[in-house]
Design an enzyme around this catalytic site. Structure first.
Site, short mmCIF file in Angstrom:
data_model
loop_
_atom_site.label_atom_id
_atom_site.label_comp_id
_atom_site.label_asym_id
_atom_site.label_seq_id
_atom_site.Cartn_x
_atom_site.Cartn_y
_atom_site.Cartn_z
CE LYS A 23 -72.31 76.47 -36.26
NZ LYS A 23 -72.73 75.20 -36.84
CB SER A 24 -67.54 73.64 -39.89
OG SER A 24 -68.87 73.88 -40.18
NE ARG A 121 -81.47 70.27 -37.17
CZ ARG A 121 -80.38 71.03 -37.09
NH1 ARG A 121 -80.05 71.62 -35.95
NH2 ARG A 121 -79.61 71.18 -38.14
CB SER A 166 -75.74 66.44 -44.90
OG SER A 166 -75.09 66.54 -43.66
CD GLN A 168 -74.20 68.80 -39.49
OE1 GLN A 168 -75.03 68.03 -39.05
NE2 GLN A 168 -74.26 70.11 -39.29
CG ASP A 317 -74.92 77.13 -42.07
OD1 ASP A 317 -75.93 76.42 -42.17
OD2 ASP A 317 -73.83 76.73 -41.60
NE ARG A 390 -75.64 79.72 -39.33
CZ ARG A 390 -74.39 79.95 -38.99
NH1 ARG A 390 -73.91 81.17 -38.96
NH2 ARG A 390 -73.59 78.96 -38.68
#
Ligand code: S3P
Length: 441
Positions: A23-24, A121, A166, A168, A317, A390
Site C-alpha cells: 500500500k505504501s 487525525r 512518521s 508520511q 502497522d 488492522r
C-alpha cells in the site's frame, strides 16, 4: 455493515491467494507517476480503499488513470487547472499527507480533505514543516486538521524539523522538495519506512541519510515508464500469523514480498520469539529488496519487549498482531514508545487492548503503549474492530486458531488495505467469511 465469521475449521487451500501489493509503495508510485511527464505503466498496485481515493484525486487533477487487467496507465497532473479542486482522500492519511506535499511542490492549488475518520487525525506534522519552507497552507476547519487549502506556493530550500517518526511526514516534505526542484534537509531522529527515498534515488536524486535525518538534492524529474509493486509485508503478516497461531508444522513460504528492512519488524519479532524466519531469493526491484519469506516452527520465548523506535516503526502497522502473538507467550510482554498509535485509524493502544480483552486476554494500557500478560487461555468471541482494518484482521487471524465461532465487527473495514481479505485467508486454508447481513440471521 458486515461482520467476519472465523473458526479453526480447516478449509481446502486454493490457488486464489491474491495477496495485495504494498500500500505504501502504491501511494508513492502513483504520485510520482502523476508528477512526471509521459505515461507510466504500474503493476501490482494495491486497489484497496485507501488507494482508490488517491486515484480519484489524481483524475480530478487532470491525470488520466486507466486500470486494465492488473496494469494501470497513469498520465500527468495538469498544473494549470482553472479552479482549485477539492480532493477527498477518504480514510487514507498517507494519500492525504503525501498528496499535500506533492501539490505544494508542484505549485498546484487545491483543498485536501478526508472522511470523518481522517479529519481529526493530525496533519500539522506535514503542514508546519512545509510552511517553514515557504508553503502557503491554511487550515479550513480546525487547527492542525483537514481540510487544508493549498495556495500557489513557491517552496524554497532549507531545513525541515519533524517532531514525529512518521514516514508520511518525511515523505510529504521530500516529495514537495523533489517536485519543486529544491534541496531539503529533513531532520528526524527516527528511521521509519524509506520507500520514498529509494524511489527518489532511482530517479537520479541524491539522498544522504544520517542518524538525525536525510537530505535530498533533487534531479530534474525524468519519465517514470514502469514499476511493479511487490507484495505488502503488512498484509502478508496475517496469513503468516494465522499459520503460527494454528501451530501448523509445515513451513509457509510466500514469494514476491517487499523485504525492505524498514518494514520487516514483525517478522524479526517472530524470529525473536523462536520462529524460524528466512528471507531468500532476494532481488533488487526498483531499489526495493523483494524475495521469498518462509516461516516455520513454534514459539520459544518467554515474552516480548518492543520499545526500540526503529523496530517499532518497522512494524508500526503490525503492533496489534504482535500483541496477539504476546498472548501466546507465557510471560509479560511490553510495548512502549508507541504514542503515535493513538493517531491511527483508531486509538490503537486502546483498540488493540479492547479487541484482545474480548478474547479473554489480560492487557493493561498506558499513555505510551501496553502490556500483555501471556499464559491466559483465549476463547472464541465477538470482537470489536472499531472500523480499523488492522484490528479487524488481527482479530480474524486469532479467531482462526480458536475452537468455536469468532465474530469480528465492522469486517468491511479490511478493504481499507487488503482487498478480498476473507477470500484470501480461505485460500491459505483459514476459515474467514464475510457476512454482509451483519450476522442478523
Ligand atoms: C505509512 C506510514 C505509516 C503507516 C501507514 C502507512 C506510509 O504511518 O502506519 O499505514 O505509507 O508512509 P506514519 O508514517 O504516520 O507512521
Amino acid at each position: 455493515m458486515s461482520i467476519l465469521i472465523c473458526s479453526s475449521e480447516p478449509v481446502p487451500t486454493s490457488v486464489a491467494k491474491a495477496l495485495p501489493g504494498d500500500k505504501s509503495i502504491s501511494h508513492r508510485v502513483l504520485l510520482i507517476a502523476a508528477a512526471t511527464d509521459g505515461e507510466s505503466r504500474l503493476r501490482g498496485i494495491n486497489l484497496c480503499g485507501a488507494v482508490f481515493p488517491l486515484i480519484e484525486a489524481l483524475r480530478q487533477l487532470g491525470a488520466t488513470v486507466d486500470i486494465d487487467d492488473g496494469e494501470m496507465r497513469v498520465g500527468t497532473i495538469d498544473r494549470n487547472l482553472r479552479t482549485a479542486p477539492v480532493l477527498n482522500l477518504g480514510p487514507s492519511s498517507a494519500a492525504a499527507r503525501l498528496l499535500l506535499g506533492l501539490l505544494v511542490g508542484l505549485g498546484v492549488e487545491a483543498v485536501i480533505d478526508g472522511d470523518e475518520t481522517l479529519r481529526p487525525r493530525p496533519v500539522d506534522w506535514v503542514v508546519e514543516p512545509l510552511r517553514g519552507l515557504g508553503a502557503e497552507l491554511e487550515y479550513l476547519r480546525a487547527e492542525g486538521q483537514l481540510p487544508v487549502r493549498i495556495g500557489r506556493s513557491r517552496l524554497r530550500e532549507g531545513i525541515a524539523h519533524l517532531t514525529v517518526g512518521s514516514a508520511q511526514a518525511r515523505s510529504a516534505v521530500l516529495l514537495a522538495a523533489w517536485a519543486a526542484g529544491v534541496a531539503v534537509d529533513v531532520r528526524q531522529a527516527i528511521h521509519s519506512r524509506d520507500h520514498t527515498q529509494r524511489l527518489l534515488c532511482s530517479l537520479g536524486c541524491r539522498l544522504d541519510v544520517r542518524s538525525n535525518g536525510v537530505s535530498l538534492t533533487p534531479a530534474a524529474p525524468p519519465s517514470f515508464p514502469f514499476y511493479e509493486v511487490p507484495l505488502d509485508p503488512s498484509a502478508v503478516a496475517y496469513p503468516v500469523a494465522a499459520h503460527l497461531f494454528r501451530g501448523m508444522v509445515e513451513p509457509l513460504r510466500i514469494d514476491g514480498v517487499c523485504l525492505n528492512p524498514t518494514r520487516t519488524g514483525f517478522f524479526e519479532t517472530l524470529r525473536d520469539c523462536g520462529i524460524a524466519v528466512s528471507y531468500s531469493g532476494i532481488v533488487d526491484r526498483f531499489g526495493e529488496p523483494v524475495g521469498s519469506l518462509t516461516v516455520e516452527g513454534d514459539w520459544d520465548a518467554d515474552s516480548l519487549e518492543v520499545d526500540n523506535p526503529d523496530r517499532f516503526h518497522a512494524m508500526i502497522d503490525e503492533i496489534p498482531l504482535a500483541a496477539a502473538v504476546a498472548t501466546r507467550l507465557p510471560g509479560l510482554s511490553r510495548f512502549g514508545g508507541a504514542e503515535e498509535l493513538i493517531f491511527k485509524e483508531s486509538n490503537r493502544i486502546e483498540s488493540t487492548a479492547a479487541m484482545l480483552r474480548a478474547f479473554g486476554a489480560e492487557v493493561a494500557t498506558a499513555a505510551d503503549g501496553f502490556t500483555v500478560r501471556g499464559g491466559v487461555e483465549l476463547t472464541a468471541s465477538r470482537a470489536p474492530s472499531f472500523g480499523d482494518h488492522r484490528i479487524a484482521m488481527t482479530a480474524a487471524a486469532l479467531g482462526t486458531s480458536l475452537a468455536g465461532r469468532t465474530v469480528v465487527e465492522q469486517g468491511e473495514c479490511t478493504e481499507t488495505s487488503f482487498p478480498h481479505f476473507a477470500e484470501t485467508m480461505r485460500g491459505y486454508g483459514f476459515d474467514v467469511r464475510a457476512d454482509v447481513s451483519g450476522g442478523a440471521a
